[in-house]
Design an enzyme around this catalytic site. Structure first.
Site, PDB file in Angstrom:
ATOM      1  N   ASP A   9       3.743   3.452  -2.082  1.00  0.00           N
ATOM      2  CA  ASP A   9       2.428   2.839  -2.285  1.00  0.00           C
ATOM      3  C   ASP A   9       1.369   3.429  -1.347  1.00  0.00           C
ATOM      4  OD1 ASP A   9       0.682   1.080  -3.587  1.00  0.00           O
ATOM      5  OD2 ASP A   9       2.072  -0.607  -3.439  1.00  0.00           O
ATOM      6  N   ASP A  39      -3.705  -1.360 -10.195  1.00  0.00           N
ATOM      7  CA  ASP A  39      -2.605  -2.189 -10.679  1.00  0.00           C
ATOM      8  C   ASP A  39      -2.962  -2.842 -12.012  1.00  0.00           C
ATOM      9  OD1 ASP A  39      -1.420  -3.622  -7.521  1.00  0.00           O
ATOM     10  OD2 ASP A  39      -1.385  -1.587  -8.306  1.00  0.00           O
TER      11      ASP A  39
END
Length: 424
Positions: free
Chosen positions: A180, A235
């Site tokens: 991430d 996202d």
């Protein structure tokens, strides 16, 4: 996890016109599998020249990830039961073989030796034992870390710990790393992501490297030599607006995907309850057409029949996993705000996959002429409906069209009659 970058990512949206138009024609690199009667409309100018060759990701990854449904409410029992469910439902046999743990698996701090430590309450048996269990089911285990000093949920990140963490993951027999982008200290991703690539490669274990950079710095332009997939968007969330926006953002980078490295518009929301059956079916269809990773994001232990029907459609999965590996794209838009859409892409054996996608709120008739699909005008094709699982025409010419329900997507494979079924 990446909400703060949403405004930036919206700048990349592809504008559409109210009146019908065909998107620009691009030159395209012919390969041994890309021959007439498909004409040169699908841009594959970057095809095969960027991908990281580490032996994995010859087709987009498939499996399950814990985040979309469970977020931080994970434990080793959930992971084991999910592995069991993937096998018992038959989803594993269809290719869903990665079982990926997302954020929140570790303790809040490293131990005195500077190592990551599994949360003792939620993963008391440790990650190695969990990997052994998952491998015993014939599946693969994935884990999560961050190219920053902390993960998005403020657990220890791997920035400046790449070698130690890669060695630890390899010692646990990890097969997949989602990496991430939170708490990155403002360091460019082109500097932060390669060290983990090198560290993973140095372990001698083959580990799929999934770069989750959110599309902030256009990873399609540089990540092909770094990872096996790269997030092109913020996202996803379980809404029609999020899913459609993300599809459009990912479409921009179609030319950069190919065997070994894939554009990643984030995980599937199918089955999480925020969209209708038709919307989820469209979501799954377009992700497959785009050669996106198919990572289930619902609780597979408790799927509805409709959810299972969508996720287990072997014909749509085969589009995603097609050996040619060219990402399909939006080729035609019409209607109010461009909500009548045609998406298409070439497949092996000179076939073409076509999705007629109605993003309007009313039923519509959507038609695609052969010229919009890269087919010569005289080409006759057989037409197979991938949701009805039947051939709906044996000799179609000139165009394909049908009535499409609101927010629905109909999907077809066109097979030119002039092409031998044995041709690759």
């Amino acid at each position: 996890m990446a909400t703060v970058y949403l405004a930036i990512l919206y700048l990349f949206q592809i504008s559409v016109m109210v009146t019908a138009r065909t998107l620009p024609v691009h030159p395209y690199l012919l390969t041994s599998q890309l021959q007439k009667p498909i004409s040169n409309i699908f841009d594959t100018s970057k095809y095969g020249i960027l991908q990281l060759d580490n032996g994995v990701a010859r087709t987009p990854q498939m499996g399950w990830n814990s985040w979309n449904f469970f977020a931080c409410n994970i434990n080793e029992t959930v992971i084991k039961e999910t592995a069991d469910a993937l096998v018992s439902t038959g989803l594993a046999a269809l290719g869903y073989d990665y079982v990926n743990i997302d954020d929140c698996w570790s303790q809040w701090a490293r131990n005195s030796q500077g190592q990551l430590v599994p949360d003792a309450k939620t993963f008391p048996s440790g990650i190695k034992a969990l990997a052994d269990y998952v491998h015993g089911k014939g599946l693969k285990l994935g884990i999560y870390s961050d190219a920053g000093i902390f993960t998005c949920q403020v657990r220890p990140g791997s920035l400046y710990h790449e070698n130690d963490d890669a060695d630890l993951f390899a010692s646990w027999d990890i097969d997949y790393l989602k990496y991430d982008n939170c708490f990155n200290l403002g360091i460019k991703p082109q500097e932060r992501y390669p060290p983990m690539r090198d560290a993973l490669n140095a372990t001698g274990r083959t580990i799929f490297y999934s770069i989750c950079e959110w599309g902030v710095d256009d990873p399609a332009l540089w990540a092909g030599k770094v990872g096996n997939s790269w997030r092109t968007t913020d996202d996803i969330n379980d809404t029609w607006a999020s899913m459609t926006t993300i599809a459009d953002l990912n479409d921009k980078w179609a030319a950069y995907a190919g065997p070994g490295g894939w554009n990643d518009p984030d995980m599937l929301e199918v089955g999480n309850g925020g969209m209708s059956y038709q919307e989820y079916r469209a979501h799954f269809s377009i992700w497959a057409l785009m050669k996106a990773p198919l990572l289930i994001g619902c609780d597979v232990r408790n799927m509805t029949a409709e959810t299972f029907e969508i996720l287990s459609n072997a014909e749509v999965i085969a589009v995603d996993q097609d050996s040619l590996g060219v990402q399909g794209r939006q080729v035609l838009v019409s209607g109010t705000d461009g909500c009548h859409q045609v998406w298409a892409g070439p497949l092996s054996k000179n076939r073409v996959v076509v999705a007629l996608w109605n993003r309007c709120s009313k039923v519509a008739n959507i038609t695609a002429e052969w010229s919009a699909l890269g087919l010569e005008s005289s080409t006759r094709v057989s037409v197979r409906d991938l949701w009805k699982h039947e051939v709906v025409s044996v000799s179609k010419v000139a165009s394909i069209g049908t009535k499409v329900e609101a927010h629905a997507c109909e999907m077809f494979i066109l097979t030119p009659q002039t092409v031998s079924s044995s041709e690759i």
